[in-house]
Design a protein around this motif. Structure first.
Motif, PDB file in Angstrom:
ATOM      1  N   UNK A  19       0.825  -1.209   0.000  1.00 35.39           N
ATOM      2  CA  UNK A  19       0.000   0.000   0.000  1.00 35.39           C
ATOM      3  C   UNK A  19       0.861   1.263   0.000  1.00 35.39           C
ATOM      4  N   UNK A  20       0.255   2.351  -0.407  1.00 35.53           N
ATOM      5  CA  UNK A  20       0.980   3.620  -0.505  1.00 35.53           C
ATOM      6  C   UNK A  20       1.578   4.031   0.839  1.00 35.53           C
ATOM      7  N   UNK A  21       0.878   3.760   1.941  1.00 35.00           N
ATOM      8  CA  UNK A  21       1.380   4.148   3.262  1.00 35.00           C
ATOM      9  C   UNK A  21       2.298   3.099   3.874  1.00 35.00           C
ATOM     10  N   UNK A  22       2.601   2.052   3.132  1.00 34.67           N
ATOM     11  CA  UNK A  22       3.523   0.980   3.544  1.00 34.67           C
ATOM     12  C   UNK A  22       3.024   0.200   4.762  1.00 34.67           C
ATOM     13  N   UNK A  23       1.723   0.227   4.997  1.00 32.36           N
ATOM     14  CA  UNK A  23       1.178  -0.477   6.164  1.00 32.36           C
ATOM     15  C   UNK A  23       0.675  -1.875   5.837  1.00 32.36           C
ATOM     16  N   UNK A  24       0.155  -2.076   4.648  1.00 27.81           N
ATOM     17  CA  UNK A  24      -0.414  -3.375   4.292  1.00 27.81           C
ATOM     18  C   UNK A  24       0.157  -3.855   2.964  1.00 27.81           C
ATOM     19  N   UNK A  25      -0.030  -5.144   2.713  1.00 29.14           N
ATOM     20  CA  UNK A  25       0.477  -5.746   1.475  1.00 29.14           C
ATOM     21  C   UNK A  25      -0.465  -6.864   1.049  1.00 29.14           C
ATOM     22  N   UNK A  26      -0.270  -7.327  -0.178  1.00 28.76           N
ATOM     23  CA  UNK A  26      -1.090  -8.410  -0.710  1.00 28.76           C
ATOM     24  C   UNK A  26      -0.227  -9.210  -1.687  1.00 28.76           C
ATOM     25  N   UNK A  27      -0.249 -10.524  -1.553  1.00 26.45           N
ATOM     26  CA  UNK A  27       0.501 -11.350  -2.503  1.00 26.45           C
ATOM     27  C   UNK A  27      -0.046 -11.138  -3.905  1.00 26.45           C
ATOM     28  N   UNK A  28       0.871 -11.057  -4.876  1.00 23.15           N
ATOM     29  CA  UNK A  28       0.479 -10.855  -6.268  1.00 23.15           C
ATOM     30  C   UNK A  28       0.421 -12.163  -7.040  1.00 23.15           C
ATOM     31  N   UNK A  29       0.429 -13.275  -6.334  1.00 26.50           N
ATOM     32  CA  UNK A  29       0.542 -14.584  -6.987  1.00 26.50           C
ATOM     33  C   UNK A  29      -0.597 -14.877  -7.955  1.00 26.50           C
ATOM     34  N   UNK A  30      -1.747 -14.235  -7.783  1.00 25.28           N
ATOM     35  CA  UNK A  30      -2.835 -14.411  -8.735  1.00 25.28           C
ATOM     36  C   UNK A  30      -2.565 -13.727 -10.062  1.00 25.28           C
ATOM     37  N   UNK A  31      -1.527 -12.887 -10.088  1.00 21.26           N
ATOM     38  CA  UNK A  31      -1.159 -12.146 -11.295  1.00 21.26           C
ATOM     39  C   UNK A  31       0.224 -12.577 -11.784  1.00 21.26           C
ATOM     40  N   UNK A  32       1.213 -12.483 -10.897  1.00 25.49           N
ATOM     41  CA  UNK A  32       2.594 -12.849 -11.231  1.00 25.49           C
ATOM     42  C   UNK A  32       3.315 -13.229  -9.945  1.00 25.49           C
ATOM     43  N   UNK A  33       4.270 -14.135 -10.057  1.00 21.92           N
ATOM     44  CA  UNK A  33       4.984 -14.619  -8.879  1.00 21.92           C
ATOM     45  C   UNK A  33       6.260 -13.827  -8.587  1.00 21.92           C
ATOM     46  N   UNK A  34       6.925 -13.336  -9.638  1.00 23.95           N
ATOM     47  CA  UNK A  34       8.220 -12.687  -9.467  1.00 23.95           C
ATOM     48  C   UNK A  34       8.251 -11.349 -10.204  1.00 23.95           C
ATOM     49  N   UNK A  35       9.049 -10.433  -9.726  1.00 23.52           N
ATOM     50  CA  UNK A  35       9.131  -9.120 -10.349  1.00 23.52           C
ATOM     51  C   UNK A  35       9.712  -9.201 -11.752  1.00 23.52           C
ATOM     52  N   UNK A  36      10.711 -10.057 -11.984  1.00 23.48           N
ATOM     53  CA  UNK A  36      11.282 -10.148 -13.323  1.00 23.48           C
ATOM     54  C   UNK A  36      10.226 -10.574 -14.342  1.00 23.48           C
ATOM     55  N   UNK A  37       9.319 -11.422 -13.933  1.00 19.82           N
ATOM     56  CA  UNK A  37       8.214 -11.834 -14.799  1.00 19.82           C
ATOM     57  C   UNK A  37       7.398 -10.621 -15.239  1.00 19.82           C
ATOM     58  N   UNK A  38       7.162  -9.709 -14.316  1.00 15.57           N
ATOM     59  CA  UNK A  38       6.406  -8.492 -14.620  1.00 15.57           C
ATOM     60  C   UNK A  38       7.193  -7.593 -15.559  1.00 15.57           C
ATOM     61  N   UNK A  39       8.477  -7.436 -15.303  1.00 10.98           N
ATOM     62  CA  UNK A  39       9.311  -6.570 -16.135  1.00 10.98           C
ATOM     63  C   UNK A  39       9.409  -7.081 -17.565  1.00 10.98           C
ATOM     64  N   UNK A  40       9.400  -8.398 -17.729  1.00  9.62           N
ATOM     65  CA  UNK A  40       9.492  -8.982 -19.069  1.00  9.62           C
ATOM     66  C   UNK A  40       8.253  -8.717 -19.909  1.00  9.62           C
ATOM     67  N   UNK A  41       7.117  -8.494 -19.275  1.00  9.62           N
ATOM     68  CA  UNK A  41       5.864  -8.240 -19.998  1.00  9.62           C
ATOM     69  C   UNK A  41       5.086  -7.154 -19.260  1.00  9.62           C
ATOM     70  N   UNK A  42       5.697  -5.993 -19.142  1.00  9.08           N
ATOM     71  CA  UNK A  42       5.216  -4.917 -18.297  1.00  9.08           C
ATOM     72  C   UNK A  42       3.804  -4.470 -18.647  1.00  9.08           C
ATOM     73  N   UNK A  43       3.523  -4.288 -19.913  1.00  8.64           N
ATOM     74  CA  UNK A  43       2.237  -3.715 -20.305  1.00  8.64           C
ATOM     75  C   UNK A  43       1.083  -4.702 -20.144  1.00  8.64           C
ATOM     76  N   UNK A  44       1.387  -5.964 -19.956  1.00  6.25           N
ATOM     77  CA  UNK A  44       0.355  -6.944 -19.645  1.00  6.25           C
ATOM     78  C   UNK A  44       0.106  -7.019 -18.140  1.00  6.25           C
ATOM     79  N   UNK A  45       1.176  -7.092 -17.364  1.00  3.53           N
ATOM     80  CA  UNK A  45       1.041  -7.307 -15.922  1.00  3.53           C
ATOM     81  C   UNK A  45       0.797  -6.027 -15.120  1.00  3.53           C
ATOM     82  N   UNK A  46       1.416  -4.911 -15.525  1.00  7.79           N
ATOM     83  CA  UNK A  46       1.342  -3.686 -14.724  1.00  7.79           C
ATOM     84  C   UNK A  46      -0.096  -3.206 -14.491  1.00  7.79           C
ATOM     85  N   UNK A  47      -0.983  -3.221 -15.508  1.00 11.28           N
ATOM     86  CA  UNK A  47      -2.363  -2.786 -15.235  1.00 11.28           C
ATOM     87  C   UNK A  47      -3.078  -3.667 -14.210  1.00 11.28           C
TER      88      UNK A  47
END
Length: 349
Positions: A19-47
């Motif tokens: 979260x913006x205030x750095x208080x909470x978080x949520x696993x992104x596993x329903x979207x992507x497991x690793x950050x490099x995966x997101x960077x490799x296909x940014x315009x698909x995963x980032x939205x």
């Protein structure tokens, strides 16, 4: 949005949205497991990650949990490439002035960038583990960016469009080993052992109007053993903005998504006060402090870090809230760490 990688026993960790205030978080596993995966296909995963981020900030994410920086690896725990620049000419000049050297004219028009180790970045609360205090352990308060794909010979303006995420960085230097390596003329290896990054990496829009011209116009705060030693402005005195640094690195080659590039130590120029030079905004590494002392008193008095020392690096927004979370590290003995590692299984048995 803000992204982090949680420790899960693997080399790359588990991607989480924070979260913006750095208080909470949520696993992104329903979207992507690793950050490099997101960077490799940014315009698909980032939205998709942005949607989760928006839900988290609105308290609509069903499985959120309290964010814990101590659980963080580096946002990108290992990268295809780590490049470290020297964008703050006041830093380069200061380290050269003390021994009586002049700043090479080429550095004013062509940035200095060197390649470092990227296979094992460390997290914001991981110990800085060194074999000996005699190696001259030094911190460095820096900014860093992670790029998307960059084509060879890209111009600085287009290169800026490749900036996906920003972080804080602490590339550790072993100053007593550095001179010998520089004299060989082939680059730095032993004297640049490891780099730590902030708990979260953020997209440029999180900075608002503080992100302009390829620079971050905010103060970078550095504390050593609980004492604030630096409050350096990261914007106006950055001699080469991130677009220029990226373009320089891509002059003769392509850069792949996931390239990490550091600014070099954030530094501000000194000013003459009562007949001598003074640096009211402090310093971002101990080598700078030693150079300041050499220029003021003809002798460096401050020693480098010792085992048990701490360093904290943080940047706050105009609202006073932490943007990236803090790098907050201890310096530890390699041999003590090895002894502790052996003792833990024995104690459990």
């Amino acid at each position: 949005m803000k992204l982090a990688s949680y420790k899960d026993g693997s080399r790359d960790g588990q991607l989480v949205v924070v979260s913006r205030d750095l208080r909470t978080a949520h696993y992104a596993s329903g979207i992507a497991h690793r950050l490099q995966q997101v960077l490799d296909d940014w315009y698909f995963y980032a939205p998709q990650l942005q949607d989760l981020y928006d839900a988290l900030n609105a308290d609509r994410a069903r499985h959120s949990f309290d964010f814990n920086p101590a659980q963080c690896m580096a946002p990108l725990p290992r990268a295809y490439q780590w490049l470290s620049g020297a964008a703050y000419l006041s830093h380069v000049a200061l380290l050269r002035l003390a021994p009586g050297e002049e700043l090479p004219a080429a550095l004013k028009t062509d940035p200095l960038v060197f390649q470092g180790a990227s296979d094992a970045f460390i997290g914001p609360n991981d110990d800085i583990v060194v074999a000996s205090e005699a190696m001259g352990i030094d911190f460095s308060a820096e900014l860093a960016i992670i790029t998307g794909d960059v084509k060879q010979d890209t111009n600085p303006e287009d290169a800026l469009d490749s900036v996906r995420l920003l972080m804080l960085a602490n590339p550790v230097s072993l100053r007593q080993l550095e001179a010998a390596e520089r004299d060989k003329g082939a680059g730095l290896v032993q004297s640049k052992p490891v780099t730590a990054f902030s708990p979260v990496a953020i997209t440029p829009d999180e900075l608002g109007d503080a992100w302009r011209g390829g620079k971050v116009h905010l103060a970078l705060q550095t504390s050593w053993n609980g004492r604030k030693v630096g409050m350096c402005d990261a914007g106006p005195e950055m001699g080469f903005h991130f677009g220029q640094l990226i373009a320089h690195a891509a002059k003769t080659r392509n850069l792949r998504a996931g390239t990490v590039l550091g600014s070099g130590t954030v530094s501000n120029s000194g000013a003459e006060k009562h007949g001598r030079m003074d640096w009211p905004k402090g310093y971002g590494c101990i080598a700078e402090k030693r150079s300041m002392e050499a220029l003021q008193k003809s002798k460096s008095q401050t020693g480098f870090m010792q085992f048990g020392d701490t360093v904290r690096i943080e940047m706050k927004g105009k609202d006073g809230n932490s943007l990236f979370g803090a790098i907050d590290q201890n310096v530890a003995s390699l041999y003590q760490a090895q002894t502790d590692a052996v003792a833990e299984p024995e104690a459990a048995a």
